[in-house]
Scaffold this active site. Structure first.
Site, PDB file in Angstrom:
ATOM      1  N   LYS A 208      -2.645  18.277  -1.534  1.00 12.88           N
ATOM      2  CA  LYS A 208      -1.484  17.425  -1.814  1.00 12.88           C
ATOM      3  C   LYS A 208      -0.225  18.229  -2.141  1.00 12.88           C
ATOM      4  O   LYS A 208       0.861  17.860  -1.696  1.00 12.88           O
ATOM      5  CB  LYS A 208      -1.823  16.478  -2.981  1.00 12.88           C
TER       6      LYS A 208
ATOM      7  N   ASP B 103       0.965   2.913  -2.127  1.00 11.72           N
ATOM      8  CA  ASP B 103       1.155   3.511  -0.802  1.00 11.72           C
ATOM      9  C   ASP B 103       1.555   2.452   0.228  1.00 11.72           C
ATOM     10  O   ASP B 103       2.189   2.757   1.227  1.00 11.72           O
ATOM     11  CB  ASP B 103      -0.139   4.201  -0.356  1.00 11.72           C
TER      12      ASP B 103
ATOM     13  N   ASN C 139      -1.484  -1.395  -9.827  1.00 16.22           N
ATOM     14  CA  ASN C 139      -2.583  -0.502 -10.222  1.00 16.22           C
ATOM     15  C   ASN C 139      -2.616  -0.399 -11.748  1.00 16.22           C
ATOM     16  O   ASN C 139      -1.807  -1.030 -12.426  1.00 16.22           O
ATOM     17  CB  ASN C 139      -2.420   0.869  -9.557  1.00 16.22           C
TER      18      ASN C 139
HETATM   19  O1  PMT Z   1       0.593   5.554 -16.598  1.00 18.98           O
HETATM   20  P1  PMT Z   1      -0.645   6.004 -17.333  1.00 18.98           P
HETATM   21  O2  PMT Z   1      -1.571   4.849 -17.665  1.00 18.98           O
HETATM   22  O3  PMT Z   1      -0.316   6.856 -18.528  1.00 18.98           O
HETATM   23  O4  PMT Z   1      -1.489   6.923 -16.342  1.00 18.98           O
HETATM   24  C1  PMT Z   1      -0.947   8.124 -15.890  1.00 18.98           C
HETATM   25  C2  PMT Z   1      -1.234   8.361 -14.398  1.00 18.98           C
HETATM   26  C3  PMT Z   1      -2.731   8.537 -14.203  1.00 18.98           C
HETATM   27  C4  PMT Z   1      -0.728   7.193 -13.557  1.00 18.98           C
HETATM   28  C5  PMT Z   1      -0.429   9.651 -14.008  1.00 18.98           C
HETATM   29  O5  PMT Z   1      -0.859  10.688 -14.787  1.00 18.98           O
HETATM   30  C6  PMT Z   1      -0.596   9.975 -12.517  1.00 18.98           C
HETATM   31  O6  PMT Z   1      -1.538  10.588 -12.090  1.00 18.98           O
HETATM   32  N1  PMT Z   1       0.397   9.533 -11.709  1.00 18.98           N
HETATM   33  C7  PMT Z   1       0.395   9.677 -10.251  1.00 18.98           C
HETATM   34  C8  PMT Z   1      -0.419   8.580  -9.651  1.00 18.98           C
HETATM   35  C9  PMT Z   1      -0.383   8.619  -8.138  1.00 18.98           C
HETATM   36  O7  PMT Z   1       0.282   7.809  -7.552  1.00 18.98           O
HETATM   37  O8  PMT Z   1      -1.031   9.612  -7.579  1.00 18.98           O
HETATM   38  P2  PMT Z   1      -1.097   9.865  -5.994  1.00 18.98           P
HETATM   39  O9  PMT Z   1      -2.061  10.972  -5.869  1.00 18.98           O
HETATM   40  O10 PMT Z   1      -1.372   8.589  -5.270  1.00 18.98           O
HETATM   41  O11 PMT Z   1       0.361  10.325  -5.602  1.00 18.98           O
HETATM   42  C10 PMT Z   1       0.766  11.684  -5.672  1.00 18.98           C
HETATM   43  C11 PMT Z   1       2.229  11.773  -6.052  1.00 18.98           C
HETATM   44  O12 PMT Z   1       3.034  11.163  -5.044  1.00 18.98           O
HETATM   45  C12 PMT Z   1       2.610  11.108  -7.358  1.00 18.98           C
HETATM   46  O13 PMT Z   1       3.538  11.929  -8.025  1.00 18.98           O
HETATM   47  C13 PMT Z   1       3.256   9.796  -6.915  1.00 18.98           C
HETATM   48  O14 PMT Z   1       4.252   9.382  -7.867  1.00 18.98           O
HETATM   49  C14 PMT Z   1       3.889  10.198  -5.599  1.00 18.98           C
HETATM   50  N2  PMT Z   1       3.986   9.107  -4.624  1.00 18.98           N
HETATM   51  C15 PMT Z   1       2.877   8.468  -4.178  1.00 18.98           C
HETATM   52  C16 PMT Z   1       2.986   7.486  -3.218  1.00 18.98           C
HETATM   53  C17 PMT Z   1       4.278   7.157  -2.729  1.00 18.98           C
HETATM   54  N3  PMT Z   1       4.423   6.211  -1.822  1.00 18.98           N
HETATM   55  N4  PMT Z   1       5.354   7.780  -3.182  1.00 18.98           N
HETATM   56  C18 PMT Z   1       5.238   8.767  -4.113  1.00 18.98           C
HETATM   57  O15 PMT Z   1       6.233   9.337  -4.546  1.00 18.98           O
END
Ligand code: PMT
Length: 387
Positions: free
Chosen positions: A329, A270, A204
């Site tokens: 979330k 994911d 990503n």
């Molecule tokens: O890296 P940059 O270019 O500076 O950009 C920053 C960012 C936009 C990536 C950062 O600020 C951000 O939002 N990171 C989380 C991205 C994400 O995976 O969001 P999500 O909504 O899909 O996941 C929610 C949370 O669960 C996150 O903390 C993620 O790390 C965690 N997660 C998600 C999927 C997974 N399988 N395991 C996880 O731990």
């Protein structure tokens, strides 16, 4: 007040440079080691001999006047506890804002990961020029704004270097500001890389900038930092390079037990390919092929479930219904804080140096942080958690 500390003092070519001699004396009286770096133009306003005598150190000017094996811009940056650039001219501010490293001072500043104070001084029309203001906005430094008064150029307006006392006091405040002393903070960053075959992968747009800014800020606040990242990073704290979500999960688990806080800023995939093909997949005559994916573990959810004393902080990247999705979330992932950011915008979020986030906590409180550099946002997030 500054015993055992090294202040890297950058002087640029403005008339206010003469006032900096007094600042050097104040740092010395407070027992600091003062390493001065001048731009070549600064020496038109103050002499090297004066600065050497006051600081009791060589004054560095030229980038390629290397006496030792270590490249100076890196070794100076590593050794100092803080960098103070005073006076900072419009020219140097603009170079710093745009990553231009055409002299020793700007090269050091670019490589510097600890707190930086800049004290601009210039003609009032230069100060009011929107380009200079825009460049200042880009810097994630502590800016001590100039004062209004009679200027050396004959104008009256905003542009006079702030008082030397103010620069000194801010230096002492920032050097001694260690609210995270004794805390171990684990931070993840970057997008995970899920291999398909030896040449292809799923990933990503995460650049790792947000997590890196958090790690640098936590370090400057005195924390023991472990950064688990998919990017190449060299820092003066522990960095663990990982590739896939499974690697990241293992690294997080290894650091988890004695961590005080885990911040998941990484964009974790994911899903991953069900089977990683050993040899490069060949194009076939089929117009469509199917790639089978399996779910990755949810690292954040799993650590939230097994936490004992740790503060667990998640991020959430949303392209629509930001607050609504974030509220769901934080409950689903069971974390203490969730930092929500809008990744549909080009001026924040993925890859940008800026972000604008909403912090949710497990008690249902919501706080919006206005758009700012990722360093500033990091400071605000850590202050919110440990405030
Ligand atoms: O890296 P940059 O270019 O500076 O950009 C920053 C960012 C936009 C990536 C950062 O600020 C951000 O939002 N990171 C989380 C991205 C994400 O995976 O969001 P999500 O909504 O899909 O996941 C929610 C949370 O669960 C996150 O903390 C993620 O790390 C965690 N997660 C998600 C999927 C997974 N399988 N395991 C996880 O731990």
């Amino acid at each position: 007040m500054l015993s055992g500390k090294t202040v890297l003092l950058g002087i640029t070519g403005g008339i206010a440079a003469y006032k900096i001699c007094e600042l050097v004396r104040m740092y010395k009286r407070a027992n600091a080691n003062v390493q001065i770096v001048c731009t070549p133009n600064a020496l038109n306003f103050v002499t090297k001999l004066t600065l050497q005598n006051l600081s009791k150190n060589d004054v560095a000017v030229e980038e390629f006047d290397i006496k030792k094996y270590n490249p100076e811009h890196i070794s100076f940056a590593d050794k100092a506890d803080i960098m103070v650039i005073a006076p900072a001219t419009a020219n140097t501010i603009s170079k710093l804002a745009n990553g231009i490293c055409d002299n020793l001072l700007t090269s050091i500043a670019c490589a510097f990961t600890k707190p930086v104070i800049i004290a601009p001084a210039m003609n009032c029309n230069m100060w009011n020029n929107p380009i200079i203001q825009e460049n200042l906005q880009k810097l994630h430094y502590t800016i001590l704004e100039p004062e209004t008064g009679f200027l050396a150029c004959g104008y009256t307006g905003k542009g006079r270097l702030c008082s030397i006392d103010k620069i000194f006091d801010k230096t002492v405040e920032l050097i001694n500001y260690k609210p995270l002393n004794g805390k171990k903070i684990v931070i993840t960053s970057g997008g995970t890389i899920e291999e398909i075959d030896p040449v292809r992968y799923i990933s990503n747009y995460s650049s790792g900038k947000m997590g890196l800014a958090l790690a640098d800020t936590a370090k400057s606040f005195g924390a023991e930092v472990v950064l688990i990242t998919t990017k190449d990073v060299t820092r003066n704290y522990k960095v663990v390079k990982v590739k896939s979500a499974l690697d990241m999960q293992k690294a997080v688990e290894e650091e988890f037990d004695n961590a005080d806080c885990v911040i998941m800023a990484a964009a974790v995939a994911d899903y991953r390919a069900k089977n990683i093909v050993k040899q490069k997949m060949k194009k076939t005559s089929d117009d469509e092929i199917t790639l089978e994916l399996v779910k990755n573990p949810d690292i954040l959810k799993e650590i939230s479930n097994k936490k004992t004393h740790q503060i667990i902080v998640g991020f959430c990247a949303e392209s629509e219904n930001l607050l609504e999705n974030a509220k769901t979330k934080i409950v689903d992932k069971g974390c203490d804080y969730l930092i929500a950011n809008d990744i549909s915008r080009k001026d924040i979020g993925f890859s940008s140096d800026y972000n604008e986030v909403t912090i949710l906590n497990k008690n249902g409180e919501v706080k919006k942080l206005e758009r700012a550099s990722k360093m500033t946002i990091s400071k605000q997030i850590l202050e919110e958690i440990y405030g």
